[in-house]
Design an enzyme around this catalytic site. Structure first.
Site, PDB file in Angstrom:
ATOM      1  N   SER A  85       0.796  -1.235   0.000  1.00  0.00           N
ATOM      2  CA  SER A  85       0.000   0.000   0.000  1.00  0.00           C
ATOM      3  C   SER A  85       0.827   1.283   0.000  1.00  0.00           C
ATOM      4  O   SER A  85       0.252   2.375  -0.040  1.00  0.00           O
ATOM      5  CB  SER A  85      -0.944   0.010   1.212  1.00  0.00           C
ATOM      6  OG  SER A  85      -2.008  -0.895   1.003  1.00  0.00           O
ATOM      7  N   LYS A  88      -0.013   3.915  -2.620  1.00  0.00           N
ATOM      8  CA  LYS A  88      -1.122   4.862  -2.509  1.00  0.00           C
ATOM      9  C   LYS A  88      -0.634   6.297  -2.321  1.00  0.00           C
ATOM     10  O   LYS A  88      -1.314   7.245  -2.735  1.00  0.00           O
ATOM     11  CB  LYS A  88      -2.053   4.442  -1.367  1.00  0.00           C
ATOM     12  CG  LYS A  88      -2.792   3.132  -1.669  1.00  0.00           C
ATOM     13  CD  LYS A  88      -3.488   2.559  -0.449  1.00  0.00           C
ATOM     14  CE  LYS A  88      -4.097   1.193  -0.789  1.00  0.00           C
ATOM     15  NZ  LYS A  88      -4.571   0.475   0.391  1.00  0.00           N
ATOM     16  N   SER A 146      -5.476   4.046   4.269  1.00  0.00           N
ATOM     17  CA  SER A 146      -5.096   3.005   3.321  1.00  0.00           C
ATOM     18  C   SER A 146      -6.296   2.236   2.777  1.00  0.00           C
ATOM     19  O   SER A 146      -6.222   1.029   2.528  1.00  0.00           O
ATOM     20  CB  SER A 146      -4.093   2.033   3.961  1.00  0.00           C
ATOM     21  OG  SER A 146      -3.315   1.399   2.971  1.00  0.00           O
ATOM     22  N   GLU A 182      -5.807  -3.577  -5.888  1.00  0.00           N
ATOM     23  CA  GLU A 182      -5.951  -4.193  -4.573  1.00  0.00           C
ATOM     24  C   GLU A 182      -7.004  -5.306  -4.655  1.00  0.00           C
ATOM     25  O   GLU A 182      -8.008  -5.136  -5.332  1.00  0.00           O
ATOM     26  CB  GLU A 182      -6.413  -3.155  -3.546  1.00  0.00           C
ATOM     27  CG  GLU A 182      -5.343  -2.136  -3.172  1.00  0.00           C
ATOM     28  CD  GLU A 182      -4.423  -2.654  -2.079  1.00  0.00           C
ATOM     29  OE1 GLU A 182      -4.183  -3.885  -2.010  1.00  0.00           O
ATOM     30  OE2 GLU A 182      -3.929  -1.819  -1.325  1.00  0.00           O
TER      31      GLU A 182
END
Length: 313
Positions: A85, A88, A146, A182
């Site tokens: 993550s 991001k 997240s 994701e």
């Protein structure tokens, strides 16, 4: 929480601790040198300390970057690691940059439904009944908590993973690549280059988006505030950095059966009276466990302590 609209529409925001955003950033922008890596000249041997944290099959990739001089130090700085993550942060920066260039309206509502939900959707799940969220709100959710659904919606809005990678190339990053959505992007095997970065590439990218001119000042302030308010990873880099150092970060965690656990964190931190330091830390534990292990996070906390020693040395 804020709403950000183009075309002269009003921007409303609640700003906490504005000292995190203003003078240190302006100073760093003035001091920033070209983005090429400058070999370490400090007396403190960070590399040896970092290497000692690799036990068994574990791999630890770290880059410390002085935003004033461009000096770097670390371990496995140019090897590839799964982003998880941490991507991001780059994704949100890309969205803000598109808005700065008039190619994206942050007030646009992106619709989604229950079919889009993932196991980790702390913001989008709570707002499911609304049927959609603004790009600005999704960007904030992706960075601060997240939120995986928020990230997927933003990736799709930009045109898909390949389009996001193209945006990163426009931002000067020739290494980092996004290939999947994701949660699949967390499944990265040892020889897989998909959805990877290097600690050096990520540190240089974070430097450009937080202290350079890739973003307009308003967008940079939003991003830095979101990084400061990020609620994930209190046991990682932040745990090792001095509490009086203002810090913003973005974590990444990989815990997928069939591969090894990943424990990552990327941060900008402001030592008092000094230019900010960028830290990119990627820890591949070399093992799979069904939950995030505190001992893996402790490795990144120790990286934070080493970073602090390096910064003042």
């Amino acid at each position: 929480v804020f709403t950000h609209a183009t075309g002269g529409q009003r921007i409303n925001r609640m700003v906490k601790r504005r000292e995190f955003l203003m003078a240190p950033i302006a100073a760093a922008a003035l001091l920033a040198s070209p983005t090429g890596a400058v070999p370490a000249t400090r007396r403190f041997d960070a590399a040896a300390r970092l290497q000692s944290l690799e036990v068994g099959q574990a791999r630890l990739g770290v880059c410390f970057l002085d935003t004033a001089t461009g000096e770097v130090s670390g371990n496995r700085m140019e090897e590839h690691f799964a982003m998880c993550s941490t991507f991001k942060l780059a994704l949100v920066a890309a969205c803000l940059r598109e808005s700065d260039r008039g190619r994206l309206d942050l007030a646009q509502i992106l619709p989604y439904s229950e079919a889009d939900l993932l196991p980790w959707a702390p913001v989008t799940g709570r707002n499911l009944a609304s049927g959609g969220m603004s790009i600005a709100a999704l960007a904030q959710a992706a960075q601060e908590l997240s939120d995986g659904v928020a990230a997927n919606l933003l990736v799709k809005r930009l045109g898909g993973p390949a389009a996001v990678t193209a945006k990163l190339r426009e931002m000067g990053d020739t290494v980092t690549r996004l290939d999947r959505y994701e949660p699949d992007l967390g499944l990265v095997l040892s020889a897989d280059l998909r959805d990877t970065t290097s600690p050096l590439a990520m540190a240089q990218l974070v430097r450009r988006i937080t202290t350079g001119d890739l973003l307009k000042s308003g967008s940079r302030e939003h991003l830095l505030l979101w990084m400061q308010n990020t609620g994930t990873g209190p046991n990682r880099l932040r745990a090792g950095l001095p509490s009086e150092w203002r810090t913003g970060n973005k974590t990444g965690t990989g815990r997928t059966e069939g591969t090894t656990n990943k424990c990552n964190d990327v941060a900008i931190t402001f030592p008092p009276g000094m230019p900010p330091i960028i830290i990119a830390a990627y820890f591949d534990s070399g093992e799979y466990t069904a939950q995030t292990e505190r001992r893996h996070e402790d490795v990144l906390a120790e990286v934070g302590r080493i970073a602090a020693q390096w910064a003042v040395s």
